[in-house]
Design a protein around this motif. Sequence first.
Motif, PDB file in Angstrom:
ATOM      1  N   ALA A   1     -15.371  26.760 -65.600  1.00 13.16           N
ATOM      2  CA  ALA A   1     -15.947  25.974 -67.150  1.00 13.16           C
ATOM      3  C   ALA A   1     -16.655  24.773 -67.513  1.00 13.16           C
ATOM      4  CB  ALA A   1     -13.973  26.179 -67.290  1.00 13.16           C
ATOM      5  N   ALA A   2     -16.941  24.506 -66.404  1.00 11.91           N
ATOM      6  CA  ALA A   2     -17.759  22.882 -66.887  1.00 11.91           C
ATOM      7  C   ALA A   2     -19.066  22.837 -67.122  1.00 11.91           C
ATOM      8  CB  ALA A   2     -17.117  21.798 -66.084  1.00 11.91           C
ATOM      9  N   SER A   3     -19.313  24.284 -65.652  1.00 11.32           N
ATOM     10  CA  SER A   3     -20.935  24.456 -65.707  1.00 11.32           C
ATOM     11  C   SER A   3     -21.181  25.510 -66.430  1.00 11.32           C
ATOM     12  CB  SER A   3     -20.833  24.635 -63.986  1.00 11.32           C
ATOM     13  OG  SER A   3     -21.980  25.160 -63.732  1.00 11.32           O
ATOM     14  N   GLU A   4     -20.174  26.162 -67.169  1.00 11.97           N
ATOM     15  CA  GLU A   4     -20.437  27.685 -67.863  1.00 11.97           C
ATOM     16  C   GLU A   4     -21.214  26.717 -69.330  1.00 11.97           C
ATOM     17  OE1 GLU A   4     -19.195  31.490 -66.987  1.00 11.97           O
ATOM     18  OE2 GLU A   4     -17.298  29.803 -67.338  1.00 11.97           O
ATOM     19  N   ALA A   5     -19.868  25.618 -69.567  1.00  6.85           N
ATOM     20  CA  ALA A   5     -19.617  25.017 -70.689  1.00  6.85           C
ATOM     21  C   ALA A   5     -21.917  24.000 -71.343  1.00  6.85           C
ATOM     22  CB  ALA A   5     -19.433  24.099 -70.603  1.00  6.85           C
ATOM     23  N   VAL A   6     -22.365  23.685 -70.183  1.00  7.00           N
ATOM     24  CA  VAL A   6     -22.802  22.739 -70.341  1.00  7.00           C
ATOM     25  C   VAL A   6     -24.690  24.140 -69.950  1.00  7.00           C
ATOM     26  CG1 VAL A   6     -22.711  21.017 -69.649  1.00  7.00           C
ATOM     27  CG2 VAL A   6     -23.018  21.638 -67.965  1.00  7.00           C
TER      28      VAL A   6
ATOM     29  N   GLY B   1     -18.910  20.153 -62.069  1.00 10.18           N
ATOM     30  CA  GLY B   1     -18.749  21.625 -62.406  1.00 10.18           C
ATOM     31  C   GLY B   1     -20.359  20.943 -63.787  1.00 10.18           C
ATOM     32  N   GLY B   2     -19.874  20.321 -64.252  1.00 17.11           N
ATOM     33  CA  GLY B   2     -20.869  19.202 -65.229  1.00 17.11           C
ATOM     34  C   GLY B   2     -22.399  19.541 -64.891  1.00 17.11           C
ATOM     35  N   ARG B   3     -22.319  18.302 -63.840  1.00 18.34           N
ATOM     36  CA  ARG B   3     -23.608  18.273 -62.889  1.00 18.34           C
ATOM     37  C   ARG B   3     -24.119  19.868 -62.406  1.00 18.34           C
ATOM     38  NH1 ARG B   3     -23.715  12.646 -63.657  1.00 18.34           N
ATOM     39  NH2 ARG B   3     -21.682  11.746 -63.148  1.00 18.34           N
TER      40      ARG B   3
ATOM     41  N   LEU C   1     -16.943  14.928 -70.973  1.00 22.46           N
ATOM     42  CA  LEU C   1     -16.457  15.729 -69.679  1.00 22.46           C
ATOM     43  C   LEU C   1     -15.534  15.052 -69.603  1.00 22.46           C
ATOM     44  CD1 LEU C   1     -18.876  18.151 -68.285  1.00 22.46           C
ATOM     45  CD2 LEU C   1     -16.967  18.738 -70.006  1.00 22.46           C
ATOM     46  N   LYS C   2     -15.349  13.449 -69.221  1.00 16.79           N
ATOM     47  CA  LYS C   2     -14.903  12.669 -68.741  1.00 16.79           C
ATOM     48  C   LYS C   2     -13.814  12.499 -69.379  1.00 16.79           C
ATOM     49  CE  LYS C   2     -16.816  10.001 -65.163  1.00 16.79           C
ATOM     50  NZ  LYS C   2     -18.004   9.313 -65.293  1.00 16.79           N
ATOM     51  N   ARG C   3     -13.567  12.623 -70.941  1.00 16.44           N
ATOM     52  CA  ARG C   3     -13.038  12.666 -71.943  1.00 16.44           C
ATOM     53  C   ARG C   3     -12.189  13.538 -72.082  1.00 16.44           C
ATOM     54  NH1 ARG C   3     -14.149   8.239 -76.382  1.00 16.44           N
ATOM     55  NH2 ARG C   3     -12.329   9.243 -77.187  1.00 16.44           N
ATOM     56  N   TYR C   4     -12.751  14.722 -71.361  1.00 12.70           N
ATOM     57  CA  TYR C   4     -11.338  15.613 -71.605  1.00 12.70           C
ATOM     58  C   TYR C   4     -10.788  15.785 -70.428  1.00 12.70           C
ATOM     59  CZ  TYR C   4     -11.193  20.919 -70.946  1.00 12.70           C
ATOM     60  OH  TYR C   4     -10.076  21.830 -70.425  1.00 12.70           O
ATOM     61  N   ALA C   5     -11.297  15.266 -68.910  1.00 13.58           N
ATOM     62  CA  ALA C   5     -10.491  15.767 -67.903  1.00 13.58           C
ATOM     63  C   ALA C   5      -8.559  14.690 -67.976  1.00 13.58           C
ATOM     64  CB  ALA C   5     -11.625  15.350 -67.061  1.00 13.58           C
ATOM     65  N   ARG C   6      -9.475  13.369 -68.840  1.00 12.53           N
ATOM     66  CA  ARG C   6      -8.667  12.738 -68.558  1.00 12.53           C
ATOM     67  C   ARG C   6      -7.680  12.691 -69.072  1.00 12.53           C
ATOM     68  NH1 ARG C   6     -12.125   7.403 -67.703  1.00 12.53           N
ATOM     69  NH2 ARG C   6     -13.332   7.920 -66.001  1.00 12.53           N
ATOM     70  N   ALA C   7      -7.564  13.412 -70.099  1.00 11.00           N
ATOM     71  CA  ALA C   7      -6.919  13.595 -71.388  1.00 11.00           C
ATOM     72  C   ALA C   7      -6.426  15.355 -70.697  1.00 11.00           C
ATOM     73  CB  ALA C   7      -7.105  14.164 -72.901  1.00 11.00           C
ATOM     74  N   PHE C   8      -6.230  16.348 -70.361  1.00 10.43           N
ATOM     75  CA  PHE C   8      -6.254  16.906 -69.343  1.00 10.43           C
ATOM     76  C   PHE C   8      -5.332  17.018 -69.051  1.00 10.43           C
ATOM     77  CE2 PHE C   8      -6.271  20.986 -66.708  1.00 10.43           C
ATOM     78  CZ  PHE C   8      -5.775  22.179 -67.525  1.00 10.43           C
ATOM     79  N   GLY C   9      -5.691  16.368 -67.734  1.00  7.91           N
ATOM     80  CA  GLY C   9      -5.465  15.941 -66.142  1.00  7.91           C
ATOM     81  C   GLY C   9      -3.594  14.926 -66.711  1.00  7.91           C
ATOM     82  N   LEU C  10      -3.340  14.116 -67.230  1.00  9.04           N
ATOM     83  CA  LEU C  10      -2.431  13.568 -67.673  1.00  9.04           C
ATOM     84  C   LEU C  10      -1.591  15.249 -68.728  1.00  9.04           C
ATOM     85  CD1 LEU C  10      -0.607  11.552 -67.763  1.00  9.04           C
ATOM     86  CD2 LEU C  10      -1.565  10.143 -69.684  1.00  9.04           C
ATOM     87  N   ALA C  11      -1.898  15.753 -69.556  1.00  9.01           N
ATOM     88  CA  ALA C  11      -1.429  16.928 -69.641  1.00  9.01           C
ATOM     89  C   ALA C  11      -0.668  17.880 -68.611  1.00  9.01           C
ATOM     90  CB  ALA C  11      -1.666  17.986 -71.287  1.00  9.01           C
ATOM     91  N   PHE C  12      -1.403  18.234 -68.108  1.00  7.47           N
ATOM     92  CA  PHE C  12      -1.544  19.000 -67.194  1.00  7.47           C
ATOM     93  C   PHE C  12      -0.558  18.244 -65.886  1.00  7.47           C
ATOM     94  CE2 PHE C  12      -1.731  20.754 -62.468  1.00  7.47           C
ATOM     95  CZ  PHE C  12      -1.515  21.979 -62.792  1.00  7.47           C
TER      96      PHE C  12
END
Length: 297
Positions: free
Chosen positions: A56-61, A196-198, A210-221
Amino acid sequence: MKTDIELYLSVRKSMVDSKLIELLPNSAEPMSRLEEAMRYSILAGGKKLRPILCIAASEAVGGTIERMLPIACAIEMIHTYSLIHDDLPSMDDDLLRRGIPTNHSVFGEATAILAGDALLTDAFSVIASHGTSSGIAPSVIVEIIQDISMAAGSQGMVGGQAFDLALEGKEVTLDVIERMDSLKTGALIEVSITSGGRIGGASENEIYYLKRYARAFGLAFQITDDVLDIEGGVEVGKDRGADARKKKATYPGIIGVERAKEVAIELSKKAVLSLKDFDEKADPLRELALYLGGRKY
Ligand code: GRG
Protein backbone atom coordinates in the motif's frame (compact mmCIF):
# COMPACT_ATOMS: atom_id res chain seq x y z
CA MET A 1 -20.78 -7.91 1.43
CA LYS A 2 -17.15 -6.85 1.73
CA THR A 3 -16.29 -3.15 2.03
CA ASP A 4 -13.70 -1.67 -0.33
CA ILE A 5 -10.95 -1.99 2.26
CA GLU A 6 -11.88 -5.61 3.08
CA LEU A 7 -11.71 -6.41 -0.62
CA TYR A 8 -8.36 -4.61 -0.90
CA LEU A 9 -7.02 -6.63 2.04
CA SER A 10 -8.25 -10.00 0.76
CA VAL A 11 -6.92 -9.50 -2.81
CA ARG A 12 -3.47 -8.48 -1.57
CA LYS A 13 -3.39 -11.20 1.06
CA SER A 14 -3.99 -13.81 -1.67
CA MET A 15 -1.19 -12.32 -3.78
CA VAL A 16 1.17 -12.43 -0.80
CA ASP A 17 0.19 -16.02 0.05
CA SER A 18 0.78 -17.20 -3.55
CA LYS A 19 4.15 -15.47 -3.73
CA LEU A 20 5.20 -16.92 -0.36
CA ILE A 21 4.42 -20.45 -1.60
CA GLU A 22 6.73 -19.74 -4.54
CA LEU A 23 9.50 -18.21 -2.44
CA LEU A 24 9.69 -20.73 0.40
CA PRO A 25 12.12 -23.61 -0.03
CA ASN A 26 10.50 -26.83 -1.20
CA SER A 27 13.46 -28.90 -2.22
CA ALA A 28 13.09 -32.37 -0.79
CA GLU A 29 10.45 -35.00 -1.48
CA PRO A 30 9.14 -35.80 1.07
CA MET A 31 9.61 -32.25 2.27
CA SER A 32 12.25 -31.89 4.94
CA ARG A 33 10.91 -31.36 8.42
CA LEU A 34 12.53 -27.93 8.54
CA GLU A 35 10.84 -26.78 5.33
CA GLU A 36 7.55 -28.25 6.49
CA ALA A 37 7.83 -26.30 9.75
CA MET A 38 8.62 -23.06 7.87
CA ARG A 39 5.60 -23.48 5.61
CA TYR A 40 3.35 -24.57 8.46
CA SER A 41 3.53 -21.25 10.26
CA ILE A 42 3.76 -18.87 7.35
CA LEU A 43 0.84 -20.40 5.46
CA ALA A 44 -1.26 -20.87 8.59
CA GLY A 45 -3.17 -17.66 7.99
CA GLY A 46 -2.51 -14.38 9.68
CA LYS A 47 -3.57 -11.04 8.29
CA LYS A 48 -0.38 -10.49 6.24
CA LEU A 49 -0.60 -6.91 7.48
CA ARG A 50 3.07 -6.00 7.09
CA PRO A 51 3.37 -7.05 3.42
CA ILE A 52 0.04 -5.36 2.68
CA LEU A 53 1.30 -2.13 4.28
CA CYS A 54 4.45 -2.46 2.21
CA ILE A 55 2.42 -2.78 -0.99
CA ALA A 56 0.00 0.00 0.00
CA ALA A 57 2.89 2.40 0.75
CA SER A 58 4.49 1.58 -2.57
CA GLU A 59 1.21 2.12 -4.42
CA ALA A 60 0.70 5.40 -2.53
CA VAL A 61 3.75 6.87 -4.27
CA GLY A 62 3.09 5.29 -7.67
CA GLY A 63 4.94 1.94 -7.34
CA THR A 64 3.73 -1.39 -8.72
CA ILE A 65 2.75 -4.48 -6.75
CA GLU A 66 4.99 -6.81 -8.81
CA ARG A 67 8.14 -4.87 -7.98
CA MET A 68 7.24 -4.83 -4.29
CA LEU A 69 5.87 -8.31 -3.70
CA PRO A 70 9.04 -10.35 -2.95
CA ILE A 71 10.32 -7.75 -0.47
CA ALA A 72 6.88 -7.54 1.13
CA CYS A 73 6.96 -11.35 1.51
CA ALA A 74 10.45 -11.23 3.01
CA ILE A 75 9.13 -8.94 5.75
CA GLU A 76 6.32 -11.43 6.43
CA MET A 77 8.98 -14.16 6.75
CA ILE A 78 10.72 -12.08 9.42
CA HIS A 79 7.42 -11.43 11.21
CA THR A 80 6.55 -15.15 11.18
CA TYR A 81 9.97 -16.05 12.58
CA SER A 82 9.31 -13.64 15.47
CA LEU A 83 5.95 -15.26 16.19
CA ILE A 84 7.44 -18.78 16.18
CA HIS A 85 10.18 -17.74 18.60
CA ASP A 86 7.80 -15.66 20.73
CA ASP A 87 5.60 -18.73 21.28
CA LEU A 88 8.48 -20.95 22.50
CA PRO A 89 8.38 -22.33 26.06
CA SER A 90 11.32 -20.10 27.02
CA MET A 91 9.42 -17.00 25.83
CA ASP A 92 5.62 -16.79 25.97
CA ASP A 93 5.02 -20.55 26.05
CA ASP A 94 1.89 -20.40 23.88
CA LEU A 95 -0.04 -23.34 22.49
CA LEU A 96 -2.10 -21.61 19.80
CA ARG A 97 -1.14 -19.19 17.03
CA ARG A 98 -3.12 -18.20 13.97
CA GLY A 99 -5.81 -20.64 15.02
CA ILE A 100 -3.62 -23.73 15.02
CA PRO A 101 -1.13 -25.31 17.44
CA THR A 102 2.12 -23.35 17.72
CA ASN A 103 5.11 -24.46 15.67
CA HIS A 104 7.00 -26.04 18.58
CA SER A 105 3.88 -27.95 19.74
CA VAL A 106 3.81 -29.70 16.36
CA PHE A 107 7.46 -29.94 15.30
CA GLY A 108 9.26 -29.81 18.64
CA GLU A 109 11.31 -27.02 20.07
CA ALA A 110 14.54 -27.62 18.15
CA THR A 111 12.85 -27.60 14.73
CA ALA A 112 10.75 -24.56 15.67
CA ILE A 113 13.90 -22.62 16.61
CA LEU A 114 15.53 -23.63 13.32
CA ALA A 115 12.40 -22.79 11.29
CA GLY A 116 12.47 -19.29 12.80
CA ASP A 117 16.21 -18.93 12.16
CA ALA A 118 15.78 -20.09 8.56
CA LEU A 119 12.85 -17.75 7.85
CA LEU A 120 14.86 -14.80 9.16
CA THR A 121 17.97 -15.64 7.18
CA ASP A 122 16.18 -16.63 3.97
CA ALA A 123 14.27 -13.34 4.05
CA PHE A 124 17.50 -11.45 3.35
CA SER A 125 18.37 -13.84 0.55
CA VAL A 126 14.93 -13.16 -1.02
CA ILE A 127 15.54 -9.40 -0.84
CA ALA A 128 19.04 -9.61 -2.31
CA SER A 129 18.09 -11.94 -5.15
CA HIS A 130 14.96 -9.97 -6.06
CA GLY A 131 17.07 -6.82 -5.96
CA THR A 132 19.47 -8.17 -8.55
CA SER A 133 16.78 -9.60 -10.84
CA SER A 134 14.27 -6.73 -10.75
CA GLY A 135 16.36 -3.79 -11.82
CA ILE A 136 15.94 -1.95 -8.51
CA ALA A 137 19.01 0.26 -7.93
CA PRO A 138 21.59 -1.62 -5.79
CA SER A 139 21.85 1.44 -3.53
CA VAL A 140 18.11 1.19 -2.77
CA ILE A 141 18.40 -2.54 -2.01
CA VAL A 142 21.35 -1.95 0.33
CA GLU A 143 19.41 0.81 2.09
CA ILE A 144 16.43 -1.50 2.50
CA ILE A 145 18.57 -4.34 3.84
CA GLN A 146 20.10 -1.90 6.32
CA ASP A 147 16.69 -0.55 7.40
CA ILE A 148 15.10 -3.99 7.73
CA SER A 149 18.00 -5.51 9.64
CA MET A 150 18.00 -2.53 12.05
CA ALA A 151 14.22 -2.83 12.53
CA ALA A 152 14.40 -6.57 13.18
CA GLY A 153 17.52 -6.69 15.36
CA SER A 154 18.79 -5.51 18.71
CA GLN A 155 17.85 -1.88 17.97
CA GLY A 156 14.34 -2.88 16.90
CA MET A 157 12.08 -5.90 17.34
CA VAL A 158 14.50 -8.20 19.19
CA GLY A 159 15.53 -5.31 21.46
CA GLY A 160 11.84 -4.61 22.10
CA GLN A 161 11.18 -8.24 22.97
CA ALA A 162 14.08 -8.19 25.48
CA PHE A 163 12.73 -4.92 26.88
CA ASP A 164 9.27 -6.50 27.24
CA LEU A 165 10.67 -9.53 29.07
CA ALA A 166 12.56 -7.22 31.43
CA LEU A 167 9.35 -5.30 32.23
CA GLU A 168 7.28 -8.35 33.23
CA GLY A 169 5.81 -7.92 36.69
CA LYS A 170 7.18 -4.35 37.04
CA GLU A 171 5.29 -1.07 37.57
CA VAL A 172 5.84 1.00 34.45
CA THR A 173 4.77 4.34 32.99
CA LEU A 174 3.01 4.90 29.66
CA ASP A 175 6.22 6.39 28.25
CA VAL A 176 8.12 3.20 28.90
CA ILE A 177 5.37 1.05 27.36
CA GLU A 178 5.29 3.30 24.31
CA ARG A 179 9.07 2.95 23.88
CA MET A 180 8.87 -0.83 24.26
CA ASP A 181 5.95 -1.10 21.79
CA SER A 182 7.68 1.14 19.28
CA LEU A 183 10.57 -1.33 19.20
CA LYS A 184 8.75 -4.65 19.56
CA THR A 185 5.86 -3.98 17.17
CA GLY A 186 6.42 -0.54 15.69
CA ALA A 187 9.85 -1.00 14.13
CA LEU A 188 8.83 -3.78 11.70
CA ILE A 189 5.58 -2.00 10.81
CA GLU A 190 7.49 1.22 10.16
CA VAL A 191 10.09 -0.46 7.97
CA SER A 192 7.35 -2.24 5.99
CA ILE A 193 5.94 1.17 5.13
CA THR A 194 9.24 2.94 4.43
CA SER A 195 10.53 0.03 2.31
CA GLY A 196 7.32 0.19 0.30
CA GLY A 197 7.83 3.92 -0.12
CA ARG A 198 11.48 3.55 -1.17
CA ILE A 199 10.78 0.81 -3.72
CA GLY A 200 7.83 2.84 -5.03
CA GLY A 201 10.15 5.81 -5.58
CA ALA A 202 9.14 8.10 -2.68
CA SER A 203 10.99 11.37 -2.12
CA GLU A 204 12.69 11.98 1.25
CA ASN A 205 9.81 14.33 2.10
CA GLU A 206 7.28 11.55 1.39
CA ILE A 207 9.34 9.09 3.47
CA TYR A 208 9.19 11.58 6.36
CA TYR A 209 5.38 11.63 6.26
CA LEU A 210 5.14 7.87 5.72
CA LYS A 211 7.20 7.46 8.91
CA ARG A 212 4.79 9.72 10.81
CA TYR A 213 1.92 7.63 9.51
CA ALA A 214 3.73 4.42 10.48
CA ARG A 215 4.47 5.53 14.04
CA ALA A 216 0.87 6.49 14.77
CA PHE A 217 -0.44 3.38 13.00
CA GLY A 218 1.98 1.02 14.81
CA LEU A 219 1.00 2.26 18.25
CA ALA A 220 -2.73 2.22 17.43
CA PHE A 221 -2.33 -1.35 16.20
CA GLN A 222 -0.50 -2.50 19.34
CA ILE A 223 -2.99 -0.80 21.69
CA THR A 224 -5.88 -2.45 19.83
CA ASP A 225 -4.09 -5.80 20.07
CA ASP A 226 -3.79 -5.32 23.85
CA VAL A 227 -7.48 -4.39 24.09
CA LEU A 228 -8.42 -7.49 22.11
CA ASP A 229 -6.33 -9.57 24.46
CA ILE A 230 -8.64 -8.41 27.26
CA GLU A 231 -11.96 -8.27 25.44
CA GLY A 232 -11.55 -10.95 22.81
CA GLY A 233 -13.04 -10.66 19.37
CA VAL A 234 -14.05 -12.78 16.46
CA GLU A 235 -10.45 -13.58 15.45
CA VAL A 236 -9.70 -17.15 16.38
CA GLY A 237 -6.55 -18.77 17.61
CA LYS A 238 -5.24 -16.47 20.29
CA ASP A 239 -4.81 -17.15 23.93
CA ARG A 240 -7.01 -14.38 25.38
CA GLY A 241 -6.10 -12.84 28.74
CA ALA A 242 -2.50 -13.94 28.36
CA ASP A 243 -1.08 -10.44 28.98
CA ALA A 244 -2.70 -10.18 32.42
CA ARG A 245 -1.71 -13.73 33.38
CA LYS A 246 1.90 -13.01 32.42
CA LYS A 247 1.75 -9.62 34.19
CA LYS A 248 2.66 -7.84 30.94
CA ALA A 249 2.90 -4.09 30.85
CA THR A 250 0.22 -2.85 28.43
CA TYR A 251 -1.50 0.42 27.55
CA PRO A 252 -5.01 -0.67 28.65
CA GLY A 253 -3.44 -2.14 31.76
CA ILE A 254 -2.45 1.40 32.79
CA ILE A 255 -5.14 3.71 31.39
CA GLY A 256 -8.03 1.26 31.21
CA VAL A 257 -9.74 -0.36 28.23
CA GLU A 258 -12.14 2.47 27.33
CA ARG A 259 -9.45 5.18 27.31
CA ALA A 260 -7.10 2.85 25.41
CA LYS A 261 -9.75 2.43 22.69
CA GLU A 262 -10.10 6.21 22.42
CA VAL A 263 -6.32 6.63 22.16
CA ALA A 264 -6.19 4.00 19.39
CA ILE A 265 -8.84 5.87 17.41
CA GLU A 266 -7.08 9.22 17.95
CA LEU A 267 -3.82 7.68 16.72
CA SER A 268 -5.51 6.21 13.63
CA LYS A 269 -6.83 9.68 12.77
CA LYS A 270 -3.36 11.12 13.35
CA ALA A 271 -1.97 8.53 10.93
CA VAL A 272 -4.50 9.61 8.29
CA LEU A 273 -3.62 13.29 8.81
CA SER A 274 0.05 12.55 8.15
CA LEU A 275 -0.92 11.73 4.58
CA LYS A 276 -2.76 14.98 3.87
CA ASP A 277 -0.40 15.92 1.01
CA PHE A 278 -0.69 12.52 -0.70
CA ASP A 279 -3.23 12.01 -3.49
CA GLU A 280 -5.94 9.35 -3.79
CA LYS A 281 -3.34 6.60 -4.38
CA ALA A 282 -2.79 6.75 -0.60
CA ASP A 283 -6.48 6.01 0.13
CA PRO A 284 -5.80 2.32 0.99
CA LEU A 285 -3.24 3.47 3.62
CA ARG A 286 -5.79 5.93 5.02
CA GLU A 287 -8.55 3.33 5.14
CA LEU A 288 -6.23 0.71 6.63
CA ALA A 289 -5.42 3.02 9.54
CA LEU A 290 -9.08 3.66 10.29
CA TYR A 291 -10.03 0.00 9.80
CA LEU A 292 -7.21 -1.67 11.75
CA GLY A 293 -6.74 1.03 14.39
CA GLY A 294 -10.23 0.35 15.61
CA ARG A 295 -10.43 -3.29 14.52
CA LYS A 296 -12.96 -5.57 16.11
CA TYR A 297 -11.24 -8.85 15.45
C1 GRG B 1 10.87 -13.38 19.57
C2 GRG B 1 12.49 -11.96 18.30
C3 GRG B 1 11.17 -12.12 18.87
C4 GRG B 1 10.31 -11.11 18.75
C5 GRG B 1 8.93 -11.20 19.14
C6 GRG B 1 6.32 -9.74 17.27
C7 GRG B 1 6.83 -10.23 18.57
C8 GRG B 1 8.22 -9.92 18.92
C9 GRG B 1 6.09 -11.00 19.38
C10 GRG B 1 4.72 -11.46 19.08
C11 GRG B 1 3.85 -11.28 20.27
C12 GRG B 1 3.00 -10.09 20.12
C13 GRG B 1 1.56 -10.24 20.42
C14 GRG B 1 3.55 -8.97 19.75
C15 GRG B 1 2.84 -7.78 19.53
C16 GRG B 1 2.85 -7.54 18.07
C17 GRG B 1 1.73 -8.22 17.43
C18 GRG B 1 0.40 -7.61 17.60
C19 GRG B 1 1.96 -9.32 16.77
C20 GRG B 1 0.93 -10.07 16.02
O1 GRG B 1 0.83 -9.47 14.75
P1 GRG B 1 -0.44 -9.69 13.83
O2 GRG B 1 -1.70 -9.38 14.60
O3 GRG B 1 -0.39 -11.26 13.60
O4 GRG B 1 -0.23 -8.94 12.56
P2 GRG B 1 -0.79 -12.11 12.30
O5 GRG B 1 -0.91 -13.52 12.79
O6 GRG B 1 -2.08 -11.57 11.75
O7 GRG B 1 0.34 -11.95 11.34
